[in-house]
Design a protein around this motif. Structure first.
Motif, PDB file in Angstrom:
ATOM      1  N   ASN A  65       1.064  -1.219  -0.109  1.00  0.00           N
ATOM      2  CA  ASN A  65       0.096  -0.084   0.086  1.00  0.00           C
ATOM      3  C   ASN A  65       0.881   1.131  -0.037  1.00  0.00           C
ATOM      4  O   ASN A  65       0.677   2.305   0.876  1.00  0.00           O
ATOM      5  N   SER A  66       1.992   1.405  -1.011  1.00  0.00           N
ATOM      6  CA  SER A  66       2.844   2.529  -0.958  1.00  0.00           C
ATOM      7  C   SER A  66       2.262   3.534  -2.342  1.00  0.00           C
ATOM      8  O   SER A  66       1.987   2.613  -3.347  1.00  0.00           O
ATOM      9  N   ALA A  67       2.707   4.380  -2.215  1.00  0.00           N
ATOM     10  CA  ALA A  67       2.590   5.311  -3.545  1.00  0.00           C
ATOM     11  C   ALA A  67       3.637   4.897  -4.644  1.00  0.00           C
ATOM     12  O   ALA A  67       4.515   4.320  -4.065  1.00  0.00           O
ATOM     13  N   LEU A  68       3.446   4.913  -5.666  1.00  0.00           N
ATOM     14  CA  LEU A  68       4.111   4.382  -6.705  1.00  0.00           C
ATOM     15  C   LEU A  68       4.432   5.656  -7.450  1.00  0.00           C
ATOM     16  O   LEU A  68       3.437   6.082  -8.288  1.00  0.00           O
ATOM     17  N   LEU A  69       5.833   6.040  -7.558  1.00  0.00           N
ATOM     18  CA  LEU A  69       6.366   7.103  -8.291  1.00  0.00           C
ATOM     19  C   LEU A  69       7.097   6.537  -9.358  1.00  0.00           C
ATOM     20  O   LEU A  69       8.255   6.326  -9.529  1.00  0.00           O
ATOM     21  N   GLY A  70       6.504   6.402 -10.551  1.00  0.00           N
ATOM     22  CA  GLY A  70       7.245   5.702 -11.613  1.00  0.00           C
ATOM     23  C   GLY A  70       8.049   6.373 -12.696  1.00  0.00           C
ATOM     24  O   GLY A  70       7.511   7.716 -13.052  1.00  0.00           O
ATOM     25  N   ASP A  71       9.124   6.125 -13.157  1.00  0.00           N
ATOM     26  CA  ASP A  71       9.852   6.682 -14.157  1.00  0.00           C
ATOM     27  C   ASP A  71      10.278   8.059 -13.935  1.00  0.00           C
ATOM     28  O   ASP A  71      10.084   8.769 -14.697  1.00  0.00           O
ATOM     29  N   VAL A  72      10.591   8.106 -12.832  1.00  0.00           N
ATOM     30  CA  VAL A  72      11.030   9.883 -12.389  1.00  0.00           C
ATOM     31  C   VAL A  72      12.313   9.728 -12.903  1.00  0.00           C
ATOM     32  O   VAL A  72      13.349   8.872 -13.084  1.00  0.00           O
ATOM     33  N   ALA A 119       6.612  17.643 -14.547  1.00  0.00           N
ATOM     34  CA  ALA A 119       5.602  17.490 -13.456  1.00  0.00           C
ATOM     35  C   ALA A 119       6.439  17.069 -12.214  1.00  0.00           C
ATOM     36  O   ALA A 119       7.331  16.208 -12.234  1.00  0.00           O
ATOM     37  N   GLU A 120       6.106  17.964 -11.094  1.00  0.00           N
ATOM     38  CA  GLU A 120       6.516  17.564  -9.785  1.00  0.00           C
ATOM     39  C   GLU A 120       5.330  16.703  -9.022  1.00  0.00           C
ATOM     40  O   GLU A 120       4.153  16.908  -9.095  1.00  0.00           O
ATOM     41  N   ALA A 121       5.787  15.493  -8.576  1.00  0.00           N
ATOM     42  CA  ALA A 121       4.738  14.733  -7.717  1.00  0.00           C
ATOM     43  C   ALA A 121       5.268  14.319  -6.291  1.00  0.00           C
ATOM     44  O   ALA A 121       6.332  14.181  -5.913  1.00  0.00           O
ATOM     45  N   LYS A 122       4.149  14.126  -5.332  1.00  0.00           N
ATOM     46  CA  LYS A 122       4.594  13.707  -3.916  1.00  0.00           C
ATOM     47  C   LYS A 122       3.824  12.605  -3.625  1.00  0.00           C
ATOM     48  O   LYS A 122       2.704  12.322  -3.970  1.00  0.00           O
ATOM     49  N   ALA A 123       4.490  11.566  -2.677  1.00  0.00           N
ATOM     50  CA  ALA A 123       3.900  10.606  -2.291  1.00  0.00           C
ATOM     51  C   ALA A 123       2.991  10.816  -0.885  1.00  0.00           C
ATOM     52  O   ALA A 123       3.137  11.754  -0.295  1.00  0.00           O
ATOM     53  N   ASN A 124       1.954  10.300  -0.961  1.00  0.00           N
ATOM     54  CA  ASN A 124       1.045  10.554  -0.031  1.00  0.00           C
ATOM     55  C   ASN A 124       0.964   9.385   1.154  1.00  0.00           C
ATOM     56  O   ASN A 124       0.091   9.294   2.254  1.00  0.00           O
ATOM     57  N   THR A 125       1.945   8.433   1.002  1.00  0.00           N
ATOM     58  CA  THR A 125       2.021   7.088   1.840  1.00  0.00           C
ATOM     59  C   THR A 125       3.600   7.149   2.377  1.00  0.00           C
ATOM     60  O   THR A 125       4.250   7.966   2.148  1.00  0.00           O
ATOM     61  N   ALA A 126       3.703   6.387   3.608  1.00  0.00           N
ATOM     62  CA  ALA A 126       4.797   5.990   4.043  1.00  0.00           C
ATOM     63  C   ALA A 126       5.596   5.138   2.981  1.00  0.00           C
ATOM     64  O   ALA A 126       4.846   4.753   1.990  1.00  0.00           O
TER      65      ALA A 126
END
Lengths: 261, 319
Positions: free
Chosen positions: B108-115, B138-145
């Protein structure tokens, strides 16, 4: 065999693609939408398996806004039997993890499924992992990036081809298989197929129909958030010269000036 | 300092360069811990290289399982649970993306792909995406641990750093679901040319090259520059060059120091895969070809005259 094919409507890669300024999601209205090329090949694989196994049925599953119907119709006109379309405003902005869970729930509504087929990577998101993620949620084996696919009895074998090499994978059905762009040449829908597709059943599911809670999907509860996006300023052209027999030398001089050679 | 798990990509006892990029990027978020999953004896061969790039810890899971990618996912999932890392970093590759996706959905983790970049944002992990072939940032942030992040090869400059490299062996947990079984494996053996996505110079050919045989003009120039060879979709679709060398929206996205486009018109399909290249040179017969709009230097002319002449100049300079 009961075969499910996951398809996605994507912006045409020959058109210019944009992000919407409000919530940084894909601006789906700014571009022409088509059935993802790779998904046509997944549909083709499903149809070939159906033709080789009497009594098989091919169900198309799509998630997306109303106009994903066009992609569904294309798959049906190629020869798929029926379709299920998860369409709900609340899905807008769902992240890959949420999308995976939603699709897994939809597949769960279909009863006994032997094989779940998909393209290996959509041309818009390029997460390139959703089929394997769905397999993980369902506890099924994932045989991905298939260049060749064979089913013998209850065993599926895939020749997986990627930039890193070739791996031969096998598993017992049910299983999830994703195909790459070299697996086959998708058929063109025939006129008869196009007419027949209009009568084929397309079930539209809302979140509630699929047993998905609205809090599990959508931009607000996505596991990641795009906080800003901006178009890169377009690169402007530099010097352009006519070749007068010294074009190669001129390039060399330019590269020397830039310390590139 | 929080741990950052880095999955080591290795083959035959060699660590891939992308792993060093991950170890470098990981330092923006915490202290890198390398995770090695592989056959018995893998750990020992790799530890020197990992230490030299800042790995504070090295978790080694040795297994002879033929389950496809599942050991990697299971080992990382159990480390996420026991170590609560600030993030998990994995290199972008077919396998890497799949491991990352499965891990994210399992934990259950954020997936920040191909950064293309990683940073600490408000105490969490943030990432930079280059979208649609670099047309958008684009800038993205994770909402999970413990977000799972995949980093595109070549986007971070490798920096050496001393790490303690304390080894700890970990168990491969039993699989929770069924896995595909690996029957055989033939890794691609690298040719003499650099890998397309890692190359600092790329020479690409398009429809204008005219045939598979005539691609030798593209290859000749590439070899004089020590460059990788690329091809446009039009060239690949015409059967001039194999698909794995395709640059563009439906092929590879590249960002080399120097990109030389020969006989490529520059349809958006192609531009999206190479427009973030630092310097772009174009040779095309058609003065109206869109490739000239983004070329730093363009020559309107016959590529079969211009490219060999350039090759000659390059060779002269080298000797």
């Amino acid at each position: 065999m009961n075969i499910v094919v996951l398809v996605k409507q994507v912006p045409d890669t020959y058109s210019e693609r944009k992000l919407s300024s409000g919530d940084h999601t894909l601006d789906r209205d700014a571009t022409d939408a088509v059935l993802d090329e790779i998904d046509e090949r997944a549909v083709e694989s499903a149809l070939q398996l159906k033709e080789a196994n009497d009594g098989s049925e091919v169900t198309v599953v799509a998630m997306g806004p109303d106009r994903a119907t066009d992609a569904i119709r294309k798959a049906l006109s190629m020869g798929a039997d029926k379709a299920v379309h998860l369409s709900d405003e609340a899905l807008h902005g769902s992240c890959a993890v949420q999308t995976t869970r939603a699709l897994a729930k939809v597949i769960g509504t279909l009863g006994e499924v032997d094989l779940i087929l998909a393209g290996n990577e959509a041309s818009d998101g390029r997460t390139g992992a959703v089929p394997a993620m769905i397999a993980d949620v369902l506890g099924l084996p994932a045989l991905t990036h298939g260049r060749e696919l064979t089913v013998e009895g209850s065993t599926v074998t895939v020749r997986r081809e990627t930039d890193d090499g070739v791996t031969v994978l096998s598993a017992e059905l049910p299983a999830v298989v994703s195909v790459n762009e070299k697996i086959n040449e998708p058929r063109y829908p025939s006129f008869k197929g196009i007419m027949a597709a209009k009568k084929k059943p397309v079930t539209t599911l809302t979140l509630a129909d699929a047993g998905i809670d609205a809090s599990e999907v959508g931009l607000a509860t996505a596991l990641s958030t795009v906080t800003s996006s901006q178009p890169k300023p377009p690169k402007s052209g530099g010097e352009k010269v006519e070749d007068e027999g010294d074009g190669g030398q001129k390039i060399a001089a330019f590269l020397v000036g830039q310390k590139l050679i | 300092m929080a741990e950052v798990l880095v999955l080591v990509d290795h083959l035959d006892g060699e660590i891939k360069k992308s792993t060093f990029e991950l170890l470098t990027a990981a330092r923006a978020l915490g202290e890198p811990s390398a995770v090695v999953v592989g056959p018995a004896g893998s750990g020992g061969k790799l530890s020197e290289g990992l230490k030299a790039h800042g790995a504070a810890k090295i978790y080694v899971a040795e297994t002879d399982s033929s389950d496809f990618l599942t050991p990697q996912v299971s080992v990382l999932a159990s480390l996420v649970e026991s170590k609560d890392p600030a993030a998990v970093l994995i290199g972008v590759s077919a396998d890497g993306k799949e491991i990352a996706g499965r891990l994210a959905v399992r934990t259950n983790s954020a997936l920040l792909g191909d950064v293309v970049g990683v940073s600490a944002v408000d105490g969490g992990a943030g990432a930079t995406h280059s979208v649609f072939g670099g047309a958008f940032i684009a800038e993205a942030k994770a909402n999970t641990a413990h977000p799972v992040i995949t980093l595109r090869p070549g986007s971070v400059e490798v920096e050496a750093a001393d790490g303690a490299g304390a080894e700890e062996s970990v168990e491969v947990p039993a699989a929770s679901g069924r896995s595909a079984t690996v029957q055989s494996r033939e890794p691609v053996t690298g040719g003499d040319r650099p890998e397309l996505t890692e190359a600092s110079v790329i020479v690409s050919g398009g429809r204008g090259v005219g045939s598979a045989e005539q691609f030798s003009v593209v290859e000749g120039l590439a070899d004089s520059l020590g460059a990788a060879v690329g091809a446009s979709r039009a060239a690949v679709d015409s059967g001039f060059y194999p698909h794995q060398f395709q640059v563009g929206q439906t092929g590879k996205t590249v960002s080399p120091q120097l990109y030389i486009a020969l006989g490529i018109s520059g349809a958006i399909q192609h531009r999206a895969g190479m427009q973030t290249s630092k310097t772009i040179i174009a040779v095309n017969k058609d003065p109206e070809a869109p490739i000239f709009e983004i070329a730093d230097f363009g020559v309107v002319g016959d590529l079969f005259k211009v490219a060999p002449q350039l090759q000659e100049e390059v060779t002269k300079r080298k000797s």
